[in-house]
Design a protein around this motif. Structure first.
Motif, PDB file in Angstrom:
ATOM      1  N   TYR A 430      -6.773   2.458   4.478  1.00  0.00           N
ATOM      2  CA  TYR A 430      -7.436   0.978   4.082  1.00  0.00           C
ATOM      3  C   TYR A 430      -7.712   0.255   5.365  1.00  0.00           C
ATOM      4  O   TYR A 430      -6.970   0.178   6.722  1.00  0.00           O
ATOM      5  CB  TYR A 430      -6.620   0.584   3.637  1.00  0.00           C
ATOM      6  N   TRP A 432      -7.691  -3.950   4.697  1.00  0.00           N
ATOM      7  CA  TRP A 432      -6.649  -5.167   4.507  1.00  0.00           C
ATOM      8  C   TRP A 432      -7.694  -6.087   5.076  1.00  0.00           C
ATOM      9  O   TRP A 432      -6.900  -6.647   5.746  1.00  0.00           O
ATOM     10  CB  TRP A 432      -5.207  -4.115   5.503  1.00  0.00           C
ATOM     11  N   GLU A 438      -2.366  -9.273   1.215  1.00  0.00           N
ATOM     12  CA  GLU A 438      -2.279  -8.568  -0.100  1.00  0.00           C
ATOM     13  C   GLU A 438      -1.462  -7.142   0.242  1.00  0.00           C
ATOM     14  O   GLU A 438      -1.417  -6.341  -0.831  1.00  0.00           O
ATOM     15  CB  GLU A 438      -4.120  -7.422   0.986  1.00  0.00           C
ATOM     16  N   HIS A 441       1.064  -7.783  -2.277  1.00  0.00           N
ATOM     17  CA  HIS A 441       0.550  -7.788  -3.290  1.00  0.00           C
ATOM     18  C   HIS A 441       0.487  -6.126  -3.907  1.00  0.00           C
ATOM     19  O   HIS A 441       1.075  -5.517  -5.122  1.00  0.00           O
ATOM     20  CB  HIS A 441      -0.376  -8.509  -3.594  1.00  0.00           C
ATOM     21  N   CYS A 442      -0.080  -5.852  -2.421  1.00  0.00           N
ATOM     22  CA  CYS A 442      -0.189  -4.080  -3.311  1.00  0.00           C
ATOM     23  C   CYS A 442       0.858  -3.369  -3.144  1.00  0.00           C
ATOM     24  O   CYS A 442       1.321  -2.466  -4.131  1.00  0.00           O
ATOM     25  CB  CYS A 442      -0.930  -3.155  -1.566  1.00  0.00           C
ATOM     26  N   ARG A 445       3.244  -4.300  -6.538  1.00  0.00           N
ATOM     27  CA  ARG A 445       2.702  -3.886  -7.925  1.00  0.00           C
ATOM     28  C   ARG A 445       2.679  -2.597  -7.942  1.00  0.00           C
ATOM     29  O   ARG A 445       3.425  -2.085  -8.937  1.00  0.00           O
ATOM     30  CB  ARG A 445       0.869  -3.945  -7.382  1.00  0.00           C
ATOM     31  N   LEU A 460      -0.786   2.987  -6.010  1.00  0.00           N
ATOM     32  CA  LEU A 460      -1.031   1.140  -5.916  1.00  0.00           C
ATOM     33  C   LEU A 460      -2.445   1.732  -5.955  1.00  0.00           C
ATOM     34  O   LEU A 460      -3.094   2.170  -6.857  1.00  0.00           O
ATOM     35  CB  LEU A 460      -1.354   2.808  -4.724  1.00  0.00           C
ATOM     36  N   PRO A 461      -3.281   0.290  -6.117  1.00  0.00           N
ATOM     37  CA  PRO A 461      -4.406  -0.493  -6.622  1.00  0.00           C
ATOM     38  C   PRO A 461      -5.064   0.038  -6.701  1.00  0.00           C
ATOM     39  O   PRO A 461      -5.844   1.291  -5.312  1.00  0.00           O
ATOM     40  CB  PRO A 461      -3.887  -1.831  -5.483  1.00  0.00           C
ATOM     41  N   LEU A 464      -7.638   0.693  -2.969  1.00  0.00           N
ATOM     42  CA  LEU A 464      -6.822   2.110  -1.910  1.00  0.00           C
ATOM     43  C   LEU A 464      -7.465   3.209  -1.733  1.00  0.00           C
ATOM     44  O   LEU A 464      -7.134   4.077  -1.395  1.00  0.00           O
ATOM     45  CB  LEU A 464      -5.856   1.950  -1.841  1.00  0.00           C
TER      46      LEU A 464
END
Length: 535
Positions: A430, A432, A438, A441-442, A445, A460-461, A464
């Motif tokens: 990714y 970023w 970020e 936050h990832c 989550r 993962l979100p 990604l």
């Protein structure tokens, strides 16, 4: 200085001299960290090593890491710090490692060709001896007793002589281990010592905050670029000059400012932060410089600004490029003269505060537009430190992710112990755009969603995810996908043109001949889009 090809008889006295000097500089009554740094200097200067590196883990608390290095290349030794793969192997196994030839080892990719052909490498564990019997108050550092690794780059030599060097360095590692144990206790006492926080800061969080020492986290610096940043911060820590941190949004500039505060001689005084772009200009001026009650200010009571509240500490001005020019002039006066003038006041008030500023934009462009004072620009440039974006320091991604995961897992009560290899691949692939923020936050989550011991790709979100990880890879061939896309475009154009082929071609900015060919190729009937002709 030892020639690696000399006899053991001539090498032995040099070993003894170096060991006695290291024992002296790391002994009781000496500053521990300075002693460890001096030990590396002795290794390089006495024994002819190209460079020496020391990496200590979990000091003073789990997850923390200290990296020290010294080399003959002045100003460049930080670029060749502990090799991550070999260091991890030595710390994990507790066994030393000798590489006679480093050119094929992945840890040394990117080194200059002359180093790859002329150097060998030795890495030994740094361990803390177990106490003999029960010792009251003693807490083991780790299950294995290994708390770090000592590594050296040295001139290439036959393996028999490298083995002699390894045995000597193993003894040095044990001596350093005793010093590291004292360093742990010293840092732990400092971490537990309450910060000196004025009451005004506790009751006025909108003007700033002074965090407890336990909240100060050593930034992750596995990449060469971040090791350079930490070295620059160490150089600037005890100076009184302003510091300017430059970098994209979310790169961790505030964390680095707090780390600088914790490393310097102002660490027992407050750290006060102001986001210059979060408030109207008048509110920013009041927060910075305070208000003097009276007719001029129309204020019924006096209020101190953050430069007065800092009281010998550090004032962190985030997004200083958004500071009004009128406020910039006052900040410049504080830097140059050490005085502040409250709004509505007449008498200058002496202040003692070090300015640390941060910006995510180009101050040079603001200078050209007349939005930033030239004198302030040069005053802040004494220590200008660039913080690279996360995409340019990929070596930090996994260590940062693990730190965040551990923190958020502890907070949520989930016992996530590791990240799966496919998930690691997604993190590394990714780009970023939000940088470290970020990533935090990832992982927050992921730690919330993960209900097992391993964090996997589906935690993962979606941003990604790849086609492979999400099971959404195209099932069509390239030609089939192009045909579907062209068919969709033609149908939409014919709908809009109500079946008129000439108008559809104009809308598609294509010739009638090509559109007619494609329509016949894909078996599209234009008449079905003509009004009144629906079969």
């Amino acid at each position: 200085m030892i020639d690696p090809l000399t006899s053991f008889d001539s090498a032995g006295p040099a070993f003894y001299r170096a060991l006695s000097r290291i024992a002296a500089v790391t002994g009781p009554g000496r500053a521990v960290r300075r002693g460890l740094e001096n030990a590396l200097v002795i290794l390089v200067e006495t024994l002819g090593y190209r460079r020496a590196c020391l990496e200590l883990h979990d000091l003073p608390q789990e997850g923390a890491r200290i990296i020290l290095s010294h080399g003959k290349d002045q100003g460049l030794d930080h670029l060749y710090g502990p090799a991550p793969l070999s260091t991890g192997q030595v710390i994990g196994s507790g066994r030393s490692l000798v590489l006679q030839d480093i050119k094929d080892h992945p840890d040394f990719l990117g080194r200059p060709p002359e180093e790859l052909t002329s150097l060998s490498y030795i890495c030994v564990p740094v361990s803390v001896p177990e106490p003999d019997g029960q010792v009251e108050g003693f807490e083991p550092v780790s299950r294995t007793g290994v708390i770090g690794a000592l590594s050296v780059d040295l001139p290439k030599a036959p393996m028999v002589f490298l083995e002699a060097q390894r045995e000597f360095l193993t003894v040095v590692g044990a001596v350093i281990g005793n010093g590291a144990l004292r360093l742990r206790d010293e840092l732990d006492r400092s971490r537990r010592r309450p910060s000196v926080v004025p009451q005004a800061l506790e009751t006025k969080p909108e003007t700033g905050e002074a965090p407890a020492a336990s909240e100060i986290i050593t930034p992750v610096a596995a990449s060469k670029s971040m090791r350079l940043v930490l070295r620059q911060i160490a150089q600037a820590a005890d100076a009184g000059d302003p510091v300017l941190l430059r970098g994209e949004e979310g790169t961790g500039k505030e964390t680095l400012a707090r780390y600088l505060h914790a490393q310097g001689d102002r660490r027992h005084r407050p750290f006060v932060r102001l986001a210059c772009g979060d408030k109207p200009a008048e509110a920013v001026l009041e927060a910075l410089f305070g208000v003097q009650k009276g007719e001029r200010s129309k204020a019924t009571r006096s209020r101190r600004g953050i430069f007065e509240l800092a009281g010998g500490g550090i004032v962190f001005l985030d997004d200083i490029d958004e500071l009004p020019v009128s406020a910039q002039k006052q900040v410049l006066r504080i830097i140059q003269e050490g005085f502040v003038e409250r709004l509505g006041g007449e008498a200058p008030v002496p202040v003692d505060a070090r300015v640390v500023a941060a910006t995510r934009t180009s101050l040079e462009d603001a200078l050209a537009r007349g939005e930033f004072l030239e004198d302030l620009y040069y005053a802040l440039g004494v220590f200008s430190i660039f913080v690279p974006p996360l995409r340019e320091r990929t070596g930090d991604i996994l260590p940062l992710a693990e730190c965040f995961l551990e923190e958020f897992s502890r907070r949520t009560g989930n016992s996530v112990r590791r990240i799966s290899t496919p998930a690691i691949d997604l993190l590394n692939q990714y780009h970023w755009p939000g940088n470290v923020r970020e990533l935090a936050h990832c992982m927050e989550r992921a730690a919330t969603l993960c209900d097992e011991a391993v964090l996997r790709t589906y935690h993962l979100p979606p941003t990604l995810q790849t086609g492979e990880s999400s099971g959404t890879e195209p099932s069509l061939s390239f030609g089939e996908a192009v045909a579907d896309f062209e068919t969709e475009l033609l149908v939409e154009a014919l709908k809009k043109a109500k079946g008129n082929m000439y108008q559809a071609a104009r809308n598609l900015r294509e010739s009638y001949r090509v559109v007619n060919y494609k329509v016949k190729k894909y078996g599209i009937d234009p008449k079905r889009f003509t009004p009144g002709r629906h079969g």
